[in-house]
Design a protein around this motif. Structure first.
Motif, PDB file in Angstrom:
ATOM      1  N   ALA A  30       0.911  -1.273  -0.144  1.00  0.00           N
ATOM      2  CA  ALA A  30       0.151   0.153  -0.069  1.00  0.00           C
ATOM      3  C   ALA A  30       0.847   1.280  -0.025  1.00  0.00           C
ATOM      4  O   ALA A  30       0.523   2.332  -0.625  1.00  0.00           O
ATOM      5  N   ASN A  31       2.120   1.085   0.702  1.00  0.00           N
ATOM      6  CA  ASN A  31       2.890   2.277   0.552  1.00  0.00           C
ATOM      7  C   ASN A  31       3.995   2.525  -0.206  1.00  0.00           C
ATOM      8  O   ASN A  31       5.216   3.081   0.011  1.00  0.00           O
ATOM      9  N   ALA A  32       3.941   1.647  -1.413  1.00  0.00           N
ATOM     10  CA  ALA A  32       5.264   1.655  -2.200  1.00  0.00           C
ATOM     11  C   ALA A  32       5.411   2.681  -2.894  1.00  0.00           C
ATOM     12  O   ALA A  32       6.458   2.985  -3.309  1.00  0.00           O
ATOM     13  N   ASP A  33       4.413   3.735  -2.968  1.00  0.00           N
ATOM     14  CA  ASP A  33       4.687   4.879  -4.006  1.00  0.00           C
ATOM     15  C   ASP A  33       4.765   6.191  -2.694  1.00  0.00           C
ATOM     16  O   ASP A  33       4.767   7.285  -3.338  1.00  0.00           O
ATOM     17  N   THR A  34       4.791   5.802  -1.362  1.00  0.00           N
ATOM     18  CA  THR A  34       4.993   6.845  -0.669  1.00  0.00           C
ATOM     19  C   THR A  34       6.369   7.102  -0.389  1.00  0.00           C
ATOM     20  O   THR A  34       7.265   6.304  -0.143  1.00  0.00           O
ATOM     21  N   VAL A  72      14.073   9.262  -7.125  1.00  0.00           N
ATOM     22  CA  VAL A  72      13.170   9.503  -8.148  1.00  0.00           C
ATOM     23  C   VAL A  72      13.472  11.116  -8.642  1.00  0.00           C
ATOM     24  O   VAL A  72      13.358  11.988  -7.827  1.00  0.00           O
ATOM     25  N   TYR A  73      13.347  11.137  -9.938  1.00  0.00           N
ATOM     26  CA  TYR A  73      13.626  12.428 -10.620  1.00  0.00           C
ATOM     27  C   TYR A  73      12.203  12.993 -10.936  1.00  0.00           C
ATOM     28  O   TYR A  73      11.418  12.522 -11.766  1.00  0.00           O
ATOM     29  N   ASP A  74      11.749  13.999 -10.398  1.00  0.00           N
ATOM     30  CA  ASP A  74      10.564  14.622 -10.563  1.00  0.00           C
ATOM     31  C   ASP A  74      10.647  16.360 -10.123  1.00  0.00           C
ATOM     32  O   ASP A  74      10.361  16.530  -8.588  1.00  0.00           O
ATOM     33  N   ASP A  87      13.601  11.153  -2.399  1.00  0.00           N
ATOM     34  CA  ASP A  87      13.494   9.922  -1.857  1.00  0.00           C
ATOM     35  C   ASP A  87      12.174   9.225  -2.057  1.00  0.00           C
ATOM     36  O   ASP A  87      11.371   9.698  -1.541  1.00  0.00           O
ATOM     37  N   GLY A  88      12.308   8.047  -2.780  1.00  0.00           N
ATOM     38  CA  GLY A  88      11.124   7.232  -2.929  1.00  0.00           C
ATOM     39  C   GLY A  88      11.229   6.339  -1.750  1.00  0.00           C
ATOM     40  O   GLY A  88      11.631   6.324  -0.584  1.00  0.00           O
ATOM     41  N   SER A  89      10.290   5.139  -2.263  1.00  0.00           N
ATOM     42  CA  SER A  89      10.461   4.090  -1.034  1.00  0.00           C
ATOM     43  C   SER A  89      11.412   2.792  -1.542  1.00  0.00           C
ATOM     44  O   SER A  89      11.870   2.827  -2.885  1.00  0.00           O
ATOM     45  N   ASN A  90      11.553   1.914  -0.423  1.00  0.00           N
ATOM     46  CA  ASN A  90      12.565   0.801  -0.968  1.00  0.00           C
ATOM     47  C   ASN A  90      11.703  -0.369  -1.022  1.00  0.00           C
ATOM     48  O   ASN A  90      12.267  -1.569  -1.034  1.00  0.00           O
TER      49      ASN A  90
END
Length: 130
Positions: A30-34, A72-74, A87-90
């Motif tokens: 659920a938190n993969a994109d947090t 993550v590049y944004d 920083d994205g998630s691991n």
């Protein structure tokens, strides 16, 4: 009769431990994109019962995976730094799905063991009533 009780206790402890593991796996998915989320893992520990029965298991303290977070590049993201990265998630969804499948299979095996022990106990009671 205590052997039946012990086998039920062992399988019940396995069911509880796998259910707890599956809860953490689903939380990771659920938190993969947090941003900044670290994957949670839960170790299993052996537990000695009061009567000395072996084979009981419980979950230990939840641990955070210390592998590096994905960059993550944004540049439009509010958390992006001067270089446009944040920083994205691991969380790796392939690993989480594999963990979920393993927990499911182990849960099913413990459930089957529980049902077999219960059935054997019921059959024994039926034989004793005759």
């Amino acid at each position: 009769m205590s052997d039946f009780k012990n086998s039920l206790a062992v399988s019940a402890s396995g069911l509880k431990a796998q259910a707890q593991r599956l809860r953490h796996v689903s939380e990771n998915i659920a938190n993969a994109d947090t941003p900044g989320y670290r994957r949670k893992t839960v170790p299993f520990e052996n537990v000695a019962a009061a009567d000395g029965a072996a084979g009981l298991v419980k979950t230990g303290r939840v641990k955070l995976d210390r592998s590096p977070l994905a960059q993550v590049y944004d540049p439009t993201h509010p958390l992006a730094g001067p270089t446009g990265h944040y920083d994205g998630s691991n969380v790796d969804l392939v690993i989480e799905i594999a963990d979920a499948r393993e927990a499911q299979r182990s849960y099913e095996a413990n459930l089957k063991m529980f049902e077999q022990s219960r059935q054997m106990s019921s059959d024994l009671m039926g034989l004793l009533r005759r």
